[in-house]
Motif scaffolding. Structure first.
Motif, PDB file in Angstrom:
ATOM      1  N   LYS A 184       0.801  -1.193  -0.052  1.00 50.05           N
ATOM      2  CA  LYS A 184      -0.121  -0.042   0.087  1.00 50.05           C
ATOM      3  C   LYS A 184       0.799   1.464  -0.016  1.00 50.05           C
ATOM      4  CE  LYS A 184      -3.835  -2.168   2.295  1.00 50.05           C
ATOM      5  NZ  LYS A 184      -4.847  -2.000   3.476  1.00 50.05           N
ATOM      6  N   LEU A 185       2.002   1.138   0.550  1.00 49.88           N
ATOM      7  CA  LEU A 185       2.800   2.385   0.700  1.00 49.88           C
ATOM      8  C   LEU A 185       3.657   2.425  -0.352  1.00 49.88           C
ATOM      9  CD1 LEU A 185       3.674   2.242   4.552  1.00 49.88           C
ATOM     10  CD2 LEU A 185       2.325   3.910   3.502  1.00 49.88           C
ATOM     11  N   ASN A 186       3.862   1.416  -1.364  1.00 51.03           N
ATOM     12  CA  ASN A 186       4.843   1.184  -2.365  1.00 51.03           C
ATOM     13  C   ASN A 186       6.134   1.382  -1.783  1.00 51.03           C
ATOM     14  OD1 ASN A 186       5.404   0.866  -4.985  1.00 51.03           O
ATOM     15  ND2 ASN A 186       4.699   2.725  -5.555  1.00 51.03           N
ATOM     16  N   ILE A 187       6.691   0.455  -1.113  1.00 51.07           N
ATOM     17  CA  ILE A 187       7.994   0.621  -0.582  1.00 51.07           C
ATOM     18  C   ILE A 187       8.526  -0.719  -0.428  1.00 51.07           C
ATOM     19  CG2 ILE A 187       7.515   2.712   0.881  1.00 51.07           C
ATOM     20  CD1 ILE A 187       7.274   0.961   3.518  1.00 51.07           C
ATOM     21  N   SER A 188       9.947  -0.688  -0.478  1.00 52.24           N
ATOM     22  CA  SER A 188      10.620  -2.027  -0.305  1.00 52.24           C
ATOM     23  C   SER A 188      11.460  -1.969   0.865  1.00 52.24           C
ATOM     24  CB  SER A 188      11.674  -2.361  -1.561  1.00 52.24           C
ATOM     25  OG  SER A 188      12.567  -1.124  -1.587  1.00 52.24           O
ATOM     26  N   LEU A 189      11.801  -2.958   1.398  1.00 55.64           N
ATOM     27  CA  LEU A 189      12.297  -3.130   2.932  1.00 55.64           C
ATOM     28  C   LEU A 189      13.607  -3.844   3.244  1.00 55.64           C
ATOM     29  CD1 LEU A 189       8.985  -3.703   4.988  1.00 55.64           C
ATOM     30  CD2 LEU A 189      10.026  -1.661   4.499  1.00 55.64           C
ATOM     31  N   GLY A 190      14.290  -3.667   4.087  1.00 56.43           N
ATOM     32  CA  GLY A 190      15.668  -4.310   4.667  1.00 56.43           C
ATOM     33  C   GLY A 190      15.668  -4.149   6.087  1.00 56.43           C
ATOM     34  N   VAL A 191      16.472  -5.066   6.841  1.00 52.61           N
ATOM     35  CA  VAL A 191      16.395  -4.663   8.234  1.00 52.61           C
ATOM     36  C   VAL A 191      18.102  -4.538   8.591  1.00 52.61           C
ATOM     37  CG1 VAL A 191      14.435  -5.950   8.646  1.00 52.61           C
ATOM     38  CG2 VAL A 191      16.608  -7.177   8.782  1.00 52.61           C
ATOM     39  N   ALA A 192      18.209  -3.956   9.509  1.00 52.02           N
ATOM     40  CA  ALA A 192      19.745  -3.925  10.034  1.00 52.02           C
ATOM     41  C   ALA A 192      19.918  -4.045  11.614  1.00 52.02           C
ATOM     42  CB  ALA A 192      20.398  -2.620   9.790  1.00 52.02           C
ATOM     43  N   HIS A 193      20.825  -4.643  12.141  1.00 52.17           N
ATOM     44  CA  HIS A 193      20.929  -4.827  13.606  1.00 52.17           C
ATOM     45  C   HIS A 193      22.677  -4.643  13.825  1.00 52.17           C
ATOM     46  CE1 HIS A 193      20.315  -6.534  17.506  1.00 52.17           C
ATOM     47  NE2 HIS A 193      21.399  -7.338  17.068  1.00 52.17           N
ATOM     48  N   LEU A 194      22.525  -3.839  14.984  1.00 53.29           N
ATOM     49  CA  LEU A 194      23.916  -3.746  15.479  1.00 53.29           C
ATOM     50  C   LEU A 194      24.362  -4.393  16.801  1.00 53.29           C
ATOM     51  CD1 LEU A 194      26.890  -2.293  15.448  1.00 53.29           C
ATOM     52  CD2 LEU A 194      25.995  -0.391  16.716  1.00 53.29           C
ATOM     53  N   ASN A 195      24.946  -5.465  17.120  1.00 56.12           N
ATOM     54  CA  ASN A 195      25.333  -5.830  18.236  1.00 56.12           C
ATOM     55  C   ASN A 195      26.347  -5.281  19.141  1.00 56.12           C
ATOM     56  OD1 ASN A 195      25.997  -7.918  20.119  1.00 56.12           O
ATOM     57  ND2 ASN A 195      26.293  -9.607  18.967  1.00 56.12           N
ATOM     58  N   HIS A 196      25.733  -4.862  20.275  1.00 56.83           N
ATOM     59  CA  HIS A 196      26.564  -3.953  20.989  1.00 56.83           C
ATOM     60  C   HIS A 196      27.575  -4.823  21.773  1.00 56.83           C
ATOM     61  CE1 HIS A 196      23.052  -1.558  20.256  1.00 56.83           C
ATOM     62  NE2 HIS A 196      23.746  -0.551  20.696  1.00 56.83           N
ATOM     63  N   GLN A 197      27.366  -6.050  21.770  1.00 56.22           N
ATOM     64  CA  GLN A 197      28.369  -7.005  22.802  1.00 56.22           C
ATOM     65  C   GLN A 197      28.482  -6.481  24.207  1.00 56.22           C
ATOM     66  OE1 GLN A 197      32.003  -6.700  20.430  1.00 56.22           O
ATOM     67  NE2 GLN A 197      31.357  -8.656  19.398  1.00 56.22           N
ATOM     68  N   MET A 198      27.206  -6.086  24.538  1.00 56.71           N
ATOM     69  CA  MET A 198      27.257  -5.628  26.120  1.00 56.71           C
ATOM     70  C   MET A 198      26.764  -6.777  27.136  1.00 56.71           C
ATOM     71  SD  MET A 198      28.356  -3.006  27.362  1.00 56.71           S
ATOM     72  CE  MET A 198      27.230  -2.386  28.780  1.00 56.71           C
ATOM     73  N   ARG A 199      25.852  -7.593  26.381  1.00 52.31           N
ATOM     74  CA  ARG A 199      25.249  -8.593  27.396  1.00 52.31           C
ATOM     75  C   ARG A 199      25.546  -9.989  26.956  1.00 52.31           C
ATOM     76  NH1 ARG A 199      20.064  -8.415  25.902  1.00 52.31           N
ATOM     77  NH2 ARG A 199      20.531  -6.831  24.089  1.00 52.31           N
ATOM     78  N   GLY A 200      26.852 -10.121  26.431  1.00 52.06           N
ATOM     79  CA  GLY A 200      27.415 -11.596  26.371  1.00 52.06           C
ATOM     80  C   GLY A 200      26.206 -12.201  25.301  1.00 52.06           C
ATOM     81  N   GLU A 201      26.064 -13.478  26.092  1.00 52.65           N
ATOM     82  CA  GLU A 201      25.257 -14.534  25.192  1.00 52.65           C
ATOM     83  C   GLU A 201      23.762 -13.910  24.616  1.00 52.65           C
ATOM     84  OE1 GLU A 201      24.194 -17.677  22.735  1.00 52.65           O
ATOM     85  OE2 GLU A 201      26.476 -16.785  23.432  1.00 52.65           O
ATOM     86  N   GLU A 202      23.407 -12.961  25.763  1.00 50.84           N
ATOM     87  CA  GLU A 202      21.943 -12.453  25.479  1.00 50.84           C
ATOM     88  C   GLU A 202      22.005 -11.555  24.203  1.00 50.84           C
ATOM     89  OE1 GLU A 202      18.904  -9.671  27.801  1.00 50.84           O
ATOM     90  OE2 GLU A 202      20.645 -10.637  28.976  1.00 50.84           O
ATOM     91  N   SER A 203      23.059 -11.026  24.145  1.00 51.81           N
ATOM     92  CA  SER A 203      23.139  -9.854  22.865  1.00 51.81           C
ATOM     93  C   SER A 203      23.477 -11.099  21.475  1.00 51.81           C
ATOM     94  CB  SER A 203      24.603  -9.030  22.878  1.00 51.81           C
ATOM     95  OG  SER A 203      24.577  -8.008  23.980  1.00 51.81           O
ATOM     96  N   ASN A 204      23.966 -12.001  21.585  1.00 49.21           N
ATOM     97  CA  ASN A 204      24.292 -12.872  20.338  1.00 49.21           C
ATOM     98  C   ASN A 204      22.923 -13.455  19.981  1.00 49.21           C
ATOM     99  OD1 ASN A 204      27.038 -12.339  20.188  1.00 49.21           O
ATOM    100  ND2 ASN A 204      27.646 -14.112  21.707  1.00 49.21           N
ATOM    101  N   LYS A 205      21.823 -13.568  21.050  1.00 49.66           N
ATOM    102  CA  LYS A 205      20.682 -14.405  21.019  1.00 49.66           C
ATOM    103  C   LYS A 205      19.812 -13.203  20.208  1.00 49.66           C
ATOM    104  CE  LYS A 205      20.914 -18.403  22.655  1.00 49.66           C
ATOM    105  NZ  LYS A 205      20.559 -19.695  21.975  1.00 49.66           N
ATOM    106  N   ASP A 206      19.958 -11.969  20.413  1.00 52.06           N
ATOM    107  CA  ASP A 206      19.396 -10.936  19.759  1.00 52.06           C
ATOM    108  C   ASP A 206      19.428 -10.929  18.500  1.00 52.06           C
ATOM    109  OD1 ASP A 206      18.302  -9.934  22.362  1.00 52.06           O
ATOM    110  OD2 ASP A 206      19.620  -8.283  22.471  1.00 52.06           O
ATOM    111  N   ALA A 207      20.756 -11.116  17.758  1.00 51.18           N
ATOM    112  CA  ALA A 207      21.130 -10.987  16.576  1.00 51.18           C
ATOM    113  C   ALA A 207      20.736 -12.354  15.860  1.00 51.18           C
ATOM    114  CB  ALA A 207      22.689 -11.206  16.521  1.00 51.18           C
ATOM    115  N   GLU A 208      20.873 -13.550  16.382  1.00 46.69           N
ATOM    116  CA  GLU A 208      19.916 -14.422  15.884  1.00 46.69           C
ATOM    117  C   GLU A 208      18.663 -14.191  15.513  1.00 46.69           C
ATOM    118  OE1 GLU A 208      20.933 -17.835  18.560  1.00 46.69           O
ATOM    119  OE2 GLU A 208      23.295 -17.697  18.190  1.00 46.69           O
ATOM    120  N   PHE A 209      17.939 -13.940  16.735  1.00 51.47           N
ATOM    121  CA  PHE A 209      16.581 -13.586  16.397  1.00 51.47           C
ATOM    122  C   PHE A 209      16.141 -12.544  15.141  1.00 51.47           C
ATOM    123  CE2 PHE A 209      12.894 -10.625  17.005  1.00 51.47           C
ATOM    124  CZ  PHE A 209      11.984 -11.518  17.270  1.00 51.47           C
ATOM    125  N   VAL A 210      17.056 -11.470  15.053  1.00 51.55           N
ATOM    126  CA  VAL A 210      16.886 -10.739  13.925  1.00 51.55           C
ATOM    127  C   VAL A 210      17.043 -11.191  12.678  1.00 51.55           C
ATOM    128  CG1 VAL A 210      18.115  -8.534  12.749  1.00 51.55           C
ATOM    129  CG2 VAL A 210      17.587  -8.533  15.120  1.00 51.55           C
TER     130      VAL A 210
END
Length: 470
Positions: free
Chosen positions: A50-76
């Motif tokens: 409807k908006l006539n747009i195309s998409l992509g995603v980006a994620h920056l892993n801050h490496q602040m919360r160890g394995e929790e941060s890595n899990k965020d990146a995997e989820f993304v």
């Protein structure tokens, strides 16, 4: 908005009303994995046709919360694959970068994210970057800016569109976003650091706003959002007018910018402050660390009582020369360089606050008549007999030949000898702020001692209370 389609329709109407996405926009979605950005992916994926747009995603892993941060990146990555979207992920030690660059972690993380998203957008030809800020973020930001003493721009909070960045969910509440995700049975990641109230934003969100909502204004967040929108319009108008004024008066030759002082003196403060900030930003490159007190120092140069030049953060030098206010950059590597800021003086605002660059101190001055409890005076405080001083006080640094009558001493002595007696290191002396009266007599050596000549007497009627904040 428990019906997902109702929420999506609301977002669509906001996007179309504010023209967030021109036709054929290629939009990069900043995806942390939290509920806000996850909802953004779900909503805009459903509205992309409807908006006539195309998409992509980006994620920056801050490496602040160890394995929790890595899990965020995997989820993304999994979420991007689910919606068949290009995914750009980068890991970076944000804490280390922030410390090296002199930022707090929160500020440094924001800088790193913006830089990363902008780089990806440039490399992959995205025309816009969409962020998941919402109504609750807006309320938190406005409150934080109130607490910091921000001007109109800060009180306007987060903009719906700023350069490449757009915020399609800004008029949606956090609860509406959670309800939408729940209705769609969508999973998301929880950042445990969001519960850490040592961060001001978390403390405002978890403690202050709930208190205001329960005891004062149930619709507080919505009302702040409306206020922010009104102030954004006001700020936009004033900035546009100030920019016209600045462009019409400023003259740039190489690394030097000038403004005619005579024409500035008659300008309304609302325009003048913005014009001066434009000038500082053009020479400095940004306004980082430039605060209200710094701009007021420049305003002092326009008054008849100003003395010398001033140097603001980032070695931005401002001086009066032949009727012009001159903005330039100090070259500390020049063979004949002298830090003239050490030899110039700044008029103290009474009452008010004044920034003193050489000593990196903000001085707060107020007048009172109450009895002072001298046993509680701290080294950064001074209580003086204002009537014995007069209403003009200047701040400067120690100069060779300075003399001083220390409190309790039998008379005047050279400040250099007094420093030696107090075992103050020679290399520390040039940066110690010295406050003088209108005749140039030293009344306070900041952090150390006041003068005998200005001490509080039984007959004192007006007490000048000074306090320095480093």
């Amino acid at each position: 908005m428990n019906d997902p389609s109702t929420f999506e329709r609301f977002v669509l109407e906001n996007c179309q009303r504010d023209n967030l996405f021109p036709k054929d926009s290629k939009v990069l979605l900043a995806l942390s994995g939290g509920p806000d950005s996850t909802a953004l992916v779900h909503v805009l994926s459903g509205l992309s046709a409807k908006l006539n747009i195309s998409l992509g995603v980006a994620h920056l892993n801050h490496q602040m919360r160890g394995e929790e941060s890595n899990k965020d990146a995997e989820f993304v990555q999994i979420l991007a694959d689910e919606f068949h979207l290009p995914c750009h992920v980068k890991a970076m030690d944000v804490k280390d970068w922030a410390e090296r660059e002199g930022y707090s972690f929160q500020e440094g993380a924001r800088k790193c994210r913006q830089q990363f998203f902008s780089e990806i957008a440039r490399e992959h030809h995205y025309t816009l970057i969409a962020l998941g800020h919402h109504q609750d973020d807006q309320a938190e930001t406005v409150i934080m800016n109130i607490l910091r003493g921000s001007g109109l721009q800060g009180l306007g909070g987060i903009l719906g569109k700023s350069g490449l960045f757009v915020r399609p969910l800004l008029n949606c509440s956090r609860q509406e976003i959670l309800d939408y995700l729940g209705a769609r049975k969508a999973t998301f990641r929880e950042d445990s650091s969001n519960l850490d109230t040592s961060y001001l934003r978390n403390k405002v969100r978890l403690e202050l706003i709930p208190h205001i909502k329960s005891d004062f204004a149930p619709r507080f967040k919505e009302q702040l959002g409306k206020m922010a929108q009104l102030l954004q319009w006001d700020e936009s108008f004033l900035s546009e007018e100030a920019q016209k004024f600045f462009q019409g008066l400023s003259s740039r030759k190489g690394s030097i910018l000038t403004l005619p002082a005579g024409k500035l003196k008659s300008v309304h403060p609302a325009i003048l402050n913005r014009v001066l900030r434009f000038a500082i930003q053009e020479i400095k490159g940004d306004l980082r660390s430039v605060e209200f007190d710094h701009v007021q120092q420049v305003c002092q140069l326009l008054s008849d009582n100003s003395v010398g030049a001033c140097v603001l953060p980032g070695d931005t030098r401002i001086s009066l020369d032949k009727g012009d206010l001159v903005f330039s950059k100090l070259n500390r590597n020049a063979p004949d360089f002298q830090d003239e800021n050490l030899y110039s003086s700044v008029l103290l605002q009474i009452p008010g606050e004044t920034w003193f660059e050489p000593g990196k101190v903000t001085f707060r001055a107020k007048i009172q008549s109450q009895k002072i409890e001298f046993n509680r005076v701290k080294p950064n405080q001074a209580f003086l007999d204002l009537d014995s001083i007069g209403n003009k006080i200047e701040m400067r640094c120690y100069l060779p030949g300075d003399k001083f009558w220390p409190l309790g001493a039998g008379g005047r002595k050279k400040l250099k000898e007094w420093f030696i007696d107090r075992k103050i290191p020679k290399e520390a002396r040039p940066q110690i702020p010295v406050l003088t009266d209108g005749s140039g007599n030293i009344i306070w050596v900041y952090g150390h001692q006041i003068s005998e000549t200005v001490k509080i007497q039984p007959e004192t009627k007006r007490v000048l209370c000074l306090e320095g904040f480093e």
